[in-house]
Design a protein around this motif. Structure first.
Motif, PDB file in Angstrom:
ATOM      1  N   THR A  96      -0.039   4.032 -14.432  1.00 57.20           N
ATOM      2  CA  THR A  96      -1.338   4.058 -15.060  1.00 57.20           C
ATOM      3  C   THR A  96      -0.835   5.247 -15.373  1.00 57.20           C
ATOM      4  O   THR A  96      -0.432   6.278 -14.820  1.00 57.20           O
ATOM      5  CB  THR A  96      -2.311   4.451 -14.153  1.00 57.20           C
ATOM      6  OG1 THR A  96      -1.951   2.790 -13.880  1.00 57.20           O
ATOM      7  CG2 THR A  96      -3.131   4.910 -14.398  1.00 57.20           C
ATOM      8  N   SER A 125      -4.066  11.256 -15.520  1.00 55.74           N
ATOM      9  CA  SER A 125      -5.216  11.408 -16.122  1.00 55.74           C
ATOM     10  C   SER A 125      -5.555  12.473 -16.437  1.00 55.74           C
ATOM     11  O   SER A 125      -4.591  13.713 -16.891  1.00 55.74           O
ATOM     12  CB  SER A 125      -6.260  11.352 -14.599  1.00 55.74           C
ATOM     13  OG  SER A 125      -5.917  12.864 -14.191  1.00 55.74           O
ATOM     14  N   TYR A 184      -5.124  15.740 -14.699  1.00 50.17           N
ATOM     15  CA  TYR A 184      -4.383  16.484 -13.580  1.00 50.17           C
ATOM     16  C   TYR A 184      -3.365  16.968 -15.177  1.00 50.17           C
ATOM     17  O   TYR A 184      -2.212  17.672 -14.372  1.00 50.17           O
ATOM     18  CB  TYR A 184      -4.145  15.637 -12.730  1.00 50.17           C
ATOM     19  CG  TYR A 184      -2.257  15.303 -12.198  1.00 50.17           C
ATOM     20  CD1 TYR A 184      -2.404  16.362 -11.150  1.00 50.17           C
ATOM     21  CD2 TYR A 184      -0.730  15.100 -12.856  1.00 50.17           C
ATOM     22  CE1 TYR A 184      -1.040  16.510 -10.093  1.00 50.17           C
ATOM     23  CE2 TYR A 184      -0.247  15.099 -11.325  1.00 50.17           C
ATOM     24  CZ  TYR A 184      -0.510  16.393 -10.058  1.00 50.17           C
ATOM     25  OH  TYR A 184       1.208  16.136  -9.883  1.00 50.17           O
ATOM     26  N   GLY A 232      -0.644   3.238  -4.016  1.00 54.01           N
ATOM     27  CA  GLY A 232      -1.357   3.819  -4.825  1.00 54.01           C
ATOM     28  C   GLY A 232      -2.410   4.487  -2.938  1.00 54.01           C
ATOM     29  O   GLY A 232      -1.952   4.267  -1.575  1.00 54.01           O
ATOM     30  N   SER A 233      -3.686   4.858  -3.331  1.00 51.88           N
ATOM     31  CA  SER A 233      -4.186   5.228  -2.424  1.00 51.88           C
ATOM     32  C   SER A 233      -6.323   5.590  -2.795  1.00 51.88           C
ATOM     33  O   SER A 233      -6.601   6.363  -3.770  1.00 51.88           O
ATOM     34  CB  SER A 233      -3.870   6.799  -1.436  1.00 51.88           C
ATOM     35  OG  SER A 233      -5.324   7.115  -1.260  1.00 51.88           O
ATOM     36  N   GLY A 234      -6.798   3.936  -1.977  1.00 51.12           N
ATOM     37  CA  GLY A 234      -8.226   3.741  -2.635  1.00 51.12           C
ATOM     38  C   GLY A 234      -9.133   5.039  -2.536  1.00 51.12           C
ATOM     39  O   GLY A 234      -9.662   5.606  -3.325  1.00 51.12           O
ATOM     40  N   ALA A 235      -8.786   5.903  -1.151  1.00 52.73           N
ATOM     41  CA  ALA A 235      -9.735   6.795  -0.859  1.00 52.73           C
ATOM     42  C   ALA A 235      -9.350   7.834  -1.352  1.00 52.73           C
ATOM     43  O   ALA A 235     -10.018   8.852  -1.841  1.00 52.73           O
ATOM     44  CB  ALA A 235      -9.652   6.920   1.056  1.00 52.73           C
ATOM     45  N   ARG A 236      -8.506   8.250  -2.310  1.00 50.91           N
ATOM     46  CA  ARG A 236      -8.191   9.437  -3.063  1.00 50.91           C
ATOM     47  C   ARG A 236      -7.957   9.711  -4.979  1.00 50.91           C
ATOM     48  O   ARG A 236      -7.305  10.070  -5.449  1.00 50.91           O
ATOM     49  CB  ARG A 236      -6.276   9.963  -2.470  1.00 50.91           C
ATOM     50  CG  ARG A 236      -6.563  11.106  -1.201  1.00 50.91           C
ATOM     51  CD  ARG A 236      -7.228  12.126  -0.993  1.00 50.91           C
ATOM     52  NE  ARG A 236      -6.748  12.700  -2.078  1.00 50.91           N
ATOM     53  CZ  ARG A 236      -6.187  13.939  -1.629  1.00 50.91           C
ATOM     54  NH1 ARG A 236      -5.299  13.945  -0.518  1.00 50.91           N
ATOM     55  NH2 ARG A 236      -6.240  14.864  -2.790  1.00 50.91           N
ATOM     56  N   ASN A 237      -8.321   8.156  -5.121  1.00 55.87           N
ATOM     57  CA  ASN A 237      -8.349   7.607  -6.551  1.00 55.87           C
ATOM     58  C   ASN A 237      -7.217   7.667  -7.187  1.00 55.87           C
ATOM     59  O   ASN A 237      -7.300   7.725  -7.940  1.00 55.87           O
ATOM     60  CB  ASN A 237      -9.164   8.048  -7.099  1.00 55.87           C
ATOM     61  CG  ASN A 237      -9.587   6.944  -8.482  1.00 55.87           C
ATOM     62  OD1 ASN A 237      -9.885   6.433  -8.217  1.00 55.87           O
ATOM     63  ND2 ASN A 237     -10.330   7.865  -9.300  1.00 55.87           N
ATOM     64  N   ILE A 238      -5.736   7.151  -6.142  1.00 56.21           N
ATOM     65  CA  ILE A 238      -4.487   7.256  -6.971  1.00 56.21           C
ATOM     66  C   ILE A 238      -3.991   6.086  -7.107  1.00 56.21           C
ATOM     67  O   ILE A 238      -3.953   4.837  -5.764  1.00 56.21           O
ATOM     68  CB  ILE A 238      -3.650   7.847  -6.135  1.00 56.21           C
ATOM     69  CG1 ILE A 238      -4.013   9.377  -5.600  1.00 56.21           C
ATOM     70  CG2 ILE A 238      -2.350   8.167  -6.188  1.00 56.21           C
ATOM     71  CD1 ILE A 238      -3.793  10.325  -4.473  1.00 56.21           C
ATOM     72  N   PRO A 239      -3.912   5.715  -8.644  1.00 62.91           N
ATOM     73  CA  PRO A 239      -2.686   4.312  -8.766  1.00 62.91           C
ATOM     74  C   PRO A 239      -1.561   3.966  -8.301  1.00 62.91           C
ATOM     75  O   PRO A 239      -0.505   5.725  -8.100  1.00 62.91           O
ATOM     76  CB  PRO A 239      -2.921   3.585  -9.748  1.00 62.91           C
ATOM     77  CG  PRO A 239      -2.611   5.412 -10.319  1.00 62.91           C
ATOM     78  CD  PRO A 239      -3.941   6.843  -9.632  1.00 62.91           C
TER      79      PRO A 239
END
Length: 91
Positions: free
Chosen positions: A11, A14, A17, A76-83
Motif C-alpha cells: 500500500t 499516505s 506520512y 500490519g496493525s489495525g489499532a494504528r491503522n498500518i497496513p
C-alpha cells in the motif's frame, strides 16, 4: 541510497506520512532509519538445502525493537491503522 522502485505490491505511503518524510529529507519509500533492514540476518545449512531468515532483536535510536517493527511491517496493525507490508514472506 535505496531503490525507489519496489515491486512488493505494498500500500503506498499516505500523503501525510510521505509529506513528513519529504520535510525530513527522507526517501519516498518506506525506509526511515534503516534499522530493520540492517537487522535482517540469515543462516544457511551446511548442505546448502535449508535457510533461516529472521530479524535480530535490537532496539534502535527511538527505542523501537526491530522484532516489533518487523512484525508490524509483516502483518500490519489495525489499532494504528498500518497496513501489512510484508518483506519476509515474499522472499
Amino acid at each position: 541510497m535505496y531503490n525507489e522502485d519496489q515491486d512488493l505490491g505494498w500500500t503506498p505511503l499516505s500523503a501525510r506520512y510521505a509529506g513528513k518524510k519529504k520535510k525530513r529529507g527522507r526517501s519516498a519509500i518506506l525506509i526511515d532509519s534503516g534499522q530493520l533492514l540492517a537487522s535482517i540476518n540469515f543462516e544457511i545449512s551446511a548442505d546448502g538445502l535449508e535457510a533461516e531468515v529472521g530479524v535480530n532483536r535490537k532496539a534502535g535510536k527511538r527505542g523501537a525493537d526491530s522484532v516489533l517493527v518487523g512484525a508490524v511491517m509483516e502483518y500490519g496493525s489495525g489499532a494504528r491503522n498500518i497496513p501489512a507490508r510484508p518483506f519476509l514472506k515474499p522472499s
